[in-house]
Scaffold this motif. Structure first.
Motif, PDB file in Angstrom:
ATOM      1  N   UNK A   7       0.851  -1.114  -0.049  1.00 37.67           N
ATOM      2  CA  UNK A   7       0.002  -0.017   0.052  1.00 37.67           C
ATOM      3  C   UNK A   7       1.096   1.189   0.044  1.00 37.67           C
ATOM      4  N   UNK A   8       0.621   2.138  -0.833  1.00 38.26           N
ATOM      5  CA  UNK A   8       1.570   3.177  -1.331  1.00 38.26           C
ATOM      6  C   UNK A   8       0.682   4.604  -0.783  1.00 38.26           C
ATOM      7  N   UNK A   9       1.442   5.469  -0.069  1.00 35.73           N
ATOM      8  CA  UNK A   9       1.036   6.841   0.332  1.00 35.73           C
ATOM      9  C   UNK A   9       1.762   7.845  -0.357  1.00 35.73           C
ATOM     10  N   UNK A  10       1.395   9.064  -0.368  1.00 36.76           N
ATOM     11  CA  UNK A  10       2.307  10.181  -0.682  1.00 36.76           C
ATOM     12  C   UNK A  10       2.484  10.435  -2.149  1.00 36.76           C
ATOM     13  N   UNK A  11       3.991  10.879  -2.531  1.00 37.02           N
ATOM     14  CA  UNK A  11       4.128  11.552  -3.768  1.00 37.02           C
ATOM     15  C   UNK A  11       4.524  10.434  -4.679  1.00 37.02           C
ATOM     16  N   UNK A  12       4.876  11.087  -5.875  1.00 40.86           N
ATOM     17  CA  UNK A  12       4.976  10.113  -7.000  1.00 40.86           C
ATOM     18  C   UNK A  12       6.613   9.331  -6.930  1.00 40.86           C
ATOM     19  N   UNK A  13       7.451   9.914  -5.964  1.00 41.71           N
ATOM     20  CA  UNK A  13       8.497   9.304  -5.886  1.00 41.71           C
ATOM     21  C   UNK A  13       8.199   8.002  -4.888  1.00 41.71           C
ATOM     22  N   UNK A  14       7.158   8.086  -4.264  1.00 40.60           N
ATOM     23  CA  UNK A  14       6.835   6.910  -3.384  1.00 40.60           C
ATOM     24  C   UNK A  14       6.021   5.760  -4.445  1.00 40.60           C
ATOM     25  N   UNK A  15       5.582   6.032  -5.427  1.00 43.11           N
ATOM     26  CA  UNK A  15       4.982   5.245  -6.456  1.00 43.11           C
ATOM     27  C   UNK A  15       6.118   4.703  -7.292  1.00 43.11           C
ATOM     28  N   UNK A  16       7.152   5.293  -7.560  1.00 41.84           N
ATOM     29  CA  UNK A  16       8.211   4.745  -8.300  1.00 41.84           C
ATOM     30  C   UNK A  16       9.094   3.736  -7.535  1.00 41.84           C
ATOM     31  N   UNK A  17       9.150   4.208  -6.098  1.00 42.51           N
ATOM     32  CA  UNK A  17      10.054   3.265  -5.219  1.00 42.51           C
ATOM     33  C   UNK A  17       9.094   2.056  -4.983  1.00 42.51           C
ATOM     34  N   UNK A  18       7.842   2.485  -4.844  1.00 38.53           N
ATOM     35  CA  UNK A  18       6.938   0.901  -4.664  1.00 38.53           C
ATOM     36  C   UNK A  18       7.018   0.132  -5.617  1.00 38.53           C
ATOM     37  N   UNK A  19       7.100   0.532  -7.066  1.00 37.92           N
ATOM     38  CA  UNK A  19       7.408  -0.220  -8.127  1.00 37.92           C
ATOM     39  C   UNK A  19       8.677  -1.044  -8.199  1.00 37.92           C
TER      40      UNK A  19
END
Ligand code: SAH
Ligand code: SF4
Ligand code: F3S
Length: 440
Positions: A7-19
């Motif tokens: 589950x990802x929260x926050x900014x686009x960098x978190x989306x990138x990190x989660x990928x």
């Protein structure tokens, strides 16, 4: 087989990190599931920028935990700032910062084997993490790529310098290799990410034949990325106003895949507040830059971030913010109530503003921003434009996509597979948050 859920929260960098985390976990033999109830490993990748964002994760841990759960891992900006204090929330087995995600499979295996039930990994940024991209990484039509991480600006309200650490620019060659891989796997739109992309200063693969090494600035990096085969659209975020240069404006005039839409957060329209925020520029300097941008690239549009209720903000200061919004005419913007963050200078400043005043200012600002957004949506009615279709719409036969300005465009079609495709659309109707159009 152990299954993980992220589950990802926050900014686009978190989306990138989660990928990246998902692909590293897959490389290590764990299977991803989109249903938390099927998972025995729950990963929460968190944001600490405002109190609400940080709190949400703890209630969600309680909601999603089940009898199946063997490991709860909390990553990202909350554990990086809280360190071992995060373990006051029992049930957390692994707390890892944004610079330790490449170690997650190792930590998870140690917990699963019973070797330990508590791991804290909050090392400062180590460039090595970028070399663990994950062989299993898949690409959608639109992908994020981190080019720069960390922040040396220390705005007085902001936790990010304490979570993402000091500014670090990835080497040009690594960025290019990653983007090439994503383009080869089907990406067509790339968004370059960083807390301050325009202070990018990365190791160059070459400068010229006689001088093989050195660094490239952001503009030079943009040129190199834009030249890659298969790239149809290039975006970037976030830019700091003080680092916007004429060179960058000129790149927009020359590079056709670079979208004419830039996010340039200003936070406040009051010089006194900007100074207290340590933003490093005045309102006039900011507006002058936007005007210069418009001179060099006619048709360029802007978005921004705003904070209302920063300590000592008066009605006059707030009025200045409203006036700035009217003057610039943003295509859209995000606005927030000031949220005191532990360890930042503003959190202990005198003159904290009561929540009811913050709430009133926020709603006034948002109605002004909504007017501006609606006007921009109405302004494109009748125009023909290229849209990248992102997903299915709410209704049957509907698709939703984005134009270069990130405006949501809704179209109808019987075509079964339009997702990830570029199509020309004539815009017919405007709403508050989207426009509707017809495929040409
Ligand atoms: N590096 C980016 C993003 C920072 S966080 C930048 O400098 O623009 C994204 C936004 O969150 C900020 O632009 C700011 O508007 C908001 N923000 C940051 N700290 C905040 C705080 N303590 N309270 C309310 N909003 C905050
Ligand atoms: Fe935070 Fe300011 Fe850095 Fe943006 S520039 S991340 S708001 S400290
Ligand atoms: Fe939040 Fe960290 Fe991004 S605090 S906004 S997840 S950099």
């Amino acid at each position: 087989m152990h299954r993980f859920f992220i589950e990802t929260y926050g900014c686009q960098m978190n989306v990138y990190d989660s990928n990246i985390i998902a692909s590293i976990m897959a490389d290590a033999g764990f299977e991803r599931t989109c249903h938390s109830s099927d998972a025995d490993i729950l990963i929460f990748y968190t944001c600490n920028v405002r109190e609400k964002a940080a709190q949400r994760v703890f209630s969600n841990i309680n909601l999603l935990r089940s009898a199946n759960t063997k490991v709860v891992a909390v990553g990202g900006c909350v554990p990086q700032a809280e360190k071992d204090e995060i373990f006051r929330y029992k049930h957390i087995n692994i707390a890892f910062g944004p610079h330790a995600y490449h170690m997650l499979p190792t930590h998870v295996s140690r917990v699963l084997s019973g070797e330990t039930d508590r791991v804290l990994d909050v090392t400062p940024l180590h460039p090595q993490k970028f070399n663990c991209c994950g062989a299993e990484r898949t690409a959608s039509h639109s992908e994020f790529v981190t080019i720069q991480e960390g922040c040396d600006n220390y705005c007085t309200y902001c936790i990010v310098p304490y979570t993402r650490g000091k500014e670090y620019s990835r080497p040009v060659a690594d960025i290019i290799a990653e983007i090439k891989m994503l383009l080869a796997r089907g990406a067509q739109e790339i968004t370059l990410l960083g807390q301050n992309v325009n202070s990018y200063d990365g190791d160059a693969p070459y400068i010229n034949i006689r001088k093989p090494r050195g660094t490239w600035n952001f503009g030079r990096l943009l040129q190199e990325v834009a030249a890659l085969d298969g790239l149809r659209r290039l975006r970037y975020t976030t830019s700091h106003p003080k680092d916007i240069t004429t060179d960058l404006m000129e790149q927009h005039a020359h590079i056709d895949v670079l979208v004419p839409f830039v996010h340039i957060p200003v936070q406040s329209g009051s010089d006194r507040i900007l100074k207290l925020m340590n933003r490093g520029h005045t309102t006039k300097e900011y507006v002058d830059k936007l005007m210069a941008f418009r001179d060099i690239c006619p048709g360029i549009q802007f978005s921004s971030d705003f904070i209302v209720g920063f300590p000592t903000e008066t009605e006059d200061d707030f009025e200045d913010t409203l006036n700035l919004v009217k003057e610039v005419g943003y295509l859209n913007a995000y606005s927030f109530k000031y949220s005191p963050r532990n360890g930042t200078p503003a959190a202990t400043m005198d003159g904290q503003i009561p929540d009811d005043i913050k709430a009133r200012r926020l709603s006034m600002l948002q109605s002004e921003l909504m007017k501006s957004q609606r006007a921009h949506n109405e302004a494109i009615v009748g125009k023909m434009m290229e849209v990248l279709l992102d997903k299915a719409g709410k209704k049957d036969r509907q698709y939703v996509g984005k134009n270069v300005y990130m405006q949501s465009v809704v179209v109808e079609s019987d075509d079964a597979d339009l997702i990830g495709k570029f199509r020309m659309v004539i815009i017919e109707r405007a709403f508050q948050n989207s426009v509707a159009g017809r495929l040409v």
